[in-house]
Design an enzyme around this catalytic site. Structure first.
Site, PDB file in Angstrom:
ATOM      1  N   HIS A 120       0.814  -1.223   0.000  1.00  0.00           N
ATOM      2  CA  HIS A 120       0.000   0.000   0.000  1.00  0.00           C
ATOM      3  C   HIS A 120       0.845   1.271   0.000  1.00  0.00           C
ATOM      4  O   HIS A 120       0.341   2.332   0.344  1.00  0.00           O
ATOM      5  CB  HIS A 120      -0.944   0.008   1.217  1.00  0.00           C
ATOM      6  CG  HIS A 120      -2.094  -0.949   1.089  1.00  0.00           C
ATOM      7  ND1 HIS A 120      -2.926  -1.285   2.135  1.00  0.00           N
ATOM      8  CD2 HIS A 120      -2.558  -1.645   0.013  1.00  0.00           C
ATOM      9  CE1 HIS A 120      -3.848  -2.146   1.713  1.00  0.00           C
ATOM     10  NE2 HIS A 120      -3.637  -2.381   0.434  1.00  0.00           N
ATOM     11  N   CYS A 150      11.191  14.190 -13.892  1.00  0.00           N
ATOM     12  CA  CYS A 150      10.523  14.692 -15.105  1.00  0.00           C
ATOM     13  C   CYS A 150      10.245  16.186 -15.069  1.00  0.00           C
ATOM     14  O   CYS A 150       9.813  16.767 -16.067  1.00  0.00           O
ATOM     15  CB  CYS A 150       9.213  13.926 -15.348  1.00  0.00           C
ATOM     16  SG  CYS A 150       7.899  14.328 -14.193  1.00  0.00           S
TER      17      CYS A 150
HETATM   18  P1  OAD Z   1      -7.374  -2.115  10.510  1.00  0.00           P
HETATM   19  O1  OAD Z   1      -7.321  -0.920  11.389  1.00  0.00           O
HETATM   20  O2  OAD Z   1      -8.544  -2.262   9.615  1.00  0.00           O
HETATM   21  O3  OAD Z   1      -7.301  -3.439  11.384  1.00  0.00           O
HETATM   22  C1  OAD Z   1      -6.337  -3.609  12.384  1.00  0.00           C
HETATM   23  C2  OAD Z   1      -6.549  -4.964  13.017  1.00  0.00           C
HETATM   24  O4  OAD Z   1      -5.521  -5.147  13.976  1.00  0.00           O
HETATM   25  C3  OAD Z   1      -7.886  -5.146  13.752  1.00  0.00           C
HETATM   26  O5  OAD Z   1      -8.464  -6.406  13.410  1.00  0.00           O
HETATM   27  C4  OAD Z   1      -7.494  -5.118  15.219  1.00  0.00           C
HETATM   28  O6  OAD Z   1      -8.314  -5.959  16.020  1.00  0.00           O
HETATM   29  C5  OAD Z   1      -6.090  -5.662  15.176  1.00  0.00           C
HETATM   30  N1  OAD Z   1      -5.230  -5.208  16.275  1.00  0.00           N
HETATM   31  C6  OAD Z   1      -5.259  -4.046  16.955  1.00  0.00           C
HETATM   32  N2  OAD Z   1      -4.288  -4.003  17.870  1.00  0.00           N
HETATM   33  C7  OAD Z   1      -3.606  -5.185  17.785  1.00  0.00           C
HETATM   34  C8  OAD Z   1      -2.509  -5.755  18.469  1.00  0.00           C
HETATM   35  N3  OAD Z   1      -1.871  -5.115  19.458  1.00  0.00           N
HETATM   36  N4  OAD Z   1      -2.084  -6.994  18.100  1.00  0.00           N
HETATM   37  C9  OAD Z   1      -2.718  -7.673  17.111  1.00  0.00           C
HETATM   38  N5  OAD Z   1      -3.766  -7.179  16.430  1.00  0.00           N
HETATM   39  C10 OAD Z   1      -4.210  -5.959  16.756  1.00  0.00           C
HETATM   40  O7  OAD Z   1      -6.008  -2.130   9.674  1.00  0.00           O
HETATM   41  P2  OAD Z   1      -5.639  -2.938   8.350  1.00  0.00           P
HETATM   42  O8  OAD Z   1      -6.339  -4.243   8.317  1.00  0.00           O
HETATM   43  O9  OAD Z   1      -4.172  -2.923   8.252  1.00  0.00           O
HETATM   44  O10 OAD Z   1      -5.059   1.037   3.393  1.00  0.00           O
HETATM   45  O11 OAD Z   1      -6.238  -1.998   7.240  1.00  0.00           O
HETATM   46  C11 OAD Z   1      -6.078  -2.351   5.893  1.00  0.00           C
HETATM   47  C12 OAD Z   1      -5.948  -1.123   5.043  1.00  0.00           C
HETATM   48  O12 OAD Z   1      -7.041  -0.247   5.262  1.00  0.00           O
HETATM   49  C13 OAD Z   1      -4.745  -0.271   5.364  1.00  0.00           C
HETATM   50  O13 OAD Z   1      -3.558  -0.712   4.763  1.00  0.00           O
HETATM   51  C14 OAD Z   1      -5.147   1.054   4.820  1.00  0.00           C
HETATM   52  C15 OAD Z   1      -6.558   1.112   5.285  1.00  0.00           C
HETATM   53  O14 OAD Z   1      -7.385   1.868   4.529  1.00  0.00           O
HETATM   54  C16 OAD Z   1      -4.428   2.040   2.778  1.00  0.00           C
HETATM   55  O15 OAD Z   1      -3.863   2.941   3.350  1.00  0.00           O
HETATM   56  C17 OAD Z   1      -4.471   1.950   1.292  1.00  0.00           C
END
Ligand code: OAD
Length: 243
Positions: A120, A150
């Site tokens: 990402h 560019c």
């Molecule tokens: P999210 O914020 O959607 O999810 C984070 C996950 O981590 C959740 O399921 C939490 O329960 C879990 N979590 C929180 N604290 C934790 C800990 N200490 N240990 C283990 N797990 C924990 O984040 P992503 O899934 O990364 O995209 O989000 C995906 C994408 O959505 C990101 O890359 C971003 C966003 O829009 C872009 O920026 C393009």
């Protein structure tokens, strides 16, 4: 019927290729806010207001300032035990390994991981909207910054916005097709294509394991889910794999 992890010892003996997907949860214990926290806001903003091409076209100053602040915040955080454990796995695992992170922070590489990619984008990178060259970037990135390659005043944060194609999908899919084990760490499973990796890996025959604070949206697709903080679960899992 899901298999329990680890699979029989004979399977582990033959395990060679590992693909790991990480999300915001792995950096939470370093003090970086997850995306879908309380209220569904990311640092006070709706994701659609700072993470879409439309948002950039509508209010470039807001979007650039938002990522300037996130980039500056990297100075105040350090890798945690989960990043360190994956870096150790990278150093010591003799088989194939690919760590695919959805995170735009640089905590995996600061911990020492090398066999990794940012699907990402990266906060410490700028992308030219004109020639598409990517370059390392430190400090602020004002709208209209000139691309040294560019000459266009078209540099933007190197973040894959919603609706844009994530980086290195071919390489990721090739790794998933070869994987013996797919592990998902700290991601909600809400954003595709990453949310679909578990099904792809399973389709090609990999064992699948989820390490997360709570069940993700795609939890049912994993053979095993372990719930808890990444800073505890990941080092324990890496210890077990390196045996
Ligand atoms: P999210 O914020 O959607 O999810 C984070 C996950 O981590 C959740 O399921 C939490 O329960 C879990 N979590 C929180 N604290 C934790 C800990 N200490 N240990 C283990 N797990 C924990 O984040 P992503 O899934 O990364 O995209 O989000 C995906 C994408 O959505 C990101 O890359 C971003 C966003 O829009 C872009 O920026 C393009």
């Amino acid at each position: 019927m899901p298999l329990s992890f680890p699979r029989p010892a004979i399977y582990i003996l033959h395990m060679r290729n590992i693909v790991i997907l990480t999300g915001a949860g792995i950096s939470a214990e370093s003090g970086i806010a997850t995306f879908r926290g309380p209220g569904g806001l990311w640092e006070g903003h709706r994701v659609e207001d700072v993470c879409t091409p439309e948002a950039l076209a509508r209010d470039a100053a807001l979007v650039h300032r938002f990522y300037d602040l996130r980039r500056a915040a990297l100075e105040t955080v350090v890798p945690n035990a989960a990043h360190q454990a994956l870096a150790r796995l990278d150093r010591e695992w003799a088989g194939e390994l690919l760590i695919v992170t959805q995170n735009v922070d640089d905590l995996h590489e600061r911990a020492g991981a090398r066999r990794m990619l940012h699907m990402h984008g990266e906060l410490r990178s700028a992308l030219c909207a004109n020639c598409e060259e990517r370059r390392s970037w430190a400090g602020t990135l004002p709208p209209g910054s000139v691309c040294p390659a560019c000459g266009a005043a078209a540099l933007r944060p190197d973040i894959v916005f919603f609706g844009e194609m994530p980086y290195q999908m071919e390489r990721i899919e090739a790794a998933l097709a070869q994987a013996d084990l797919f592990v998902s760490i700290g991601t909600s499973g809400a954003v595709y294509p990453a949310a679909g990796f578990v099904r792809l890996a399973s389709h090609y025959g990999a064992a699948t394991l989820e390490l997360n604070l709570e069940r993700s949206e795609g939890s049912a697709w994993f053979e095993e889910t372990r719930l808890g903080p990444a800073g505890v679960l990941v080092p324990a899992w890496v210890d077990a794999v390196l045996g």
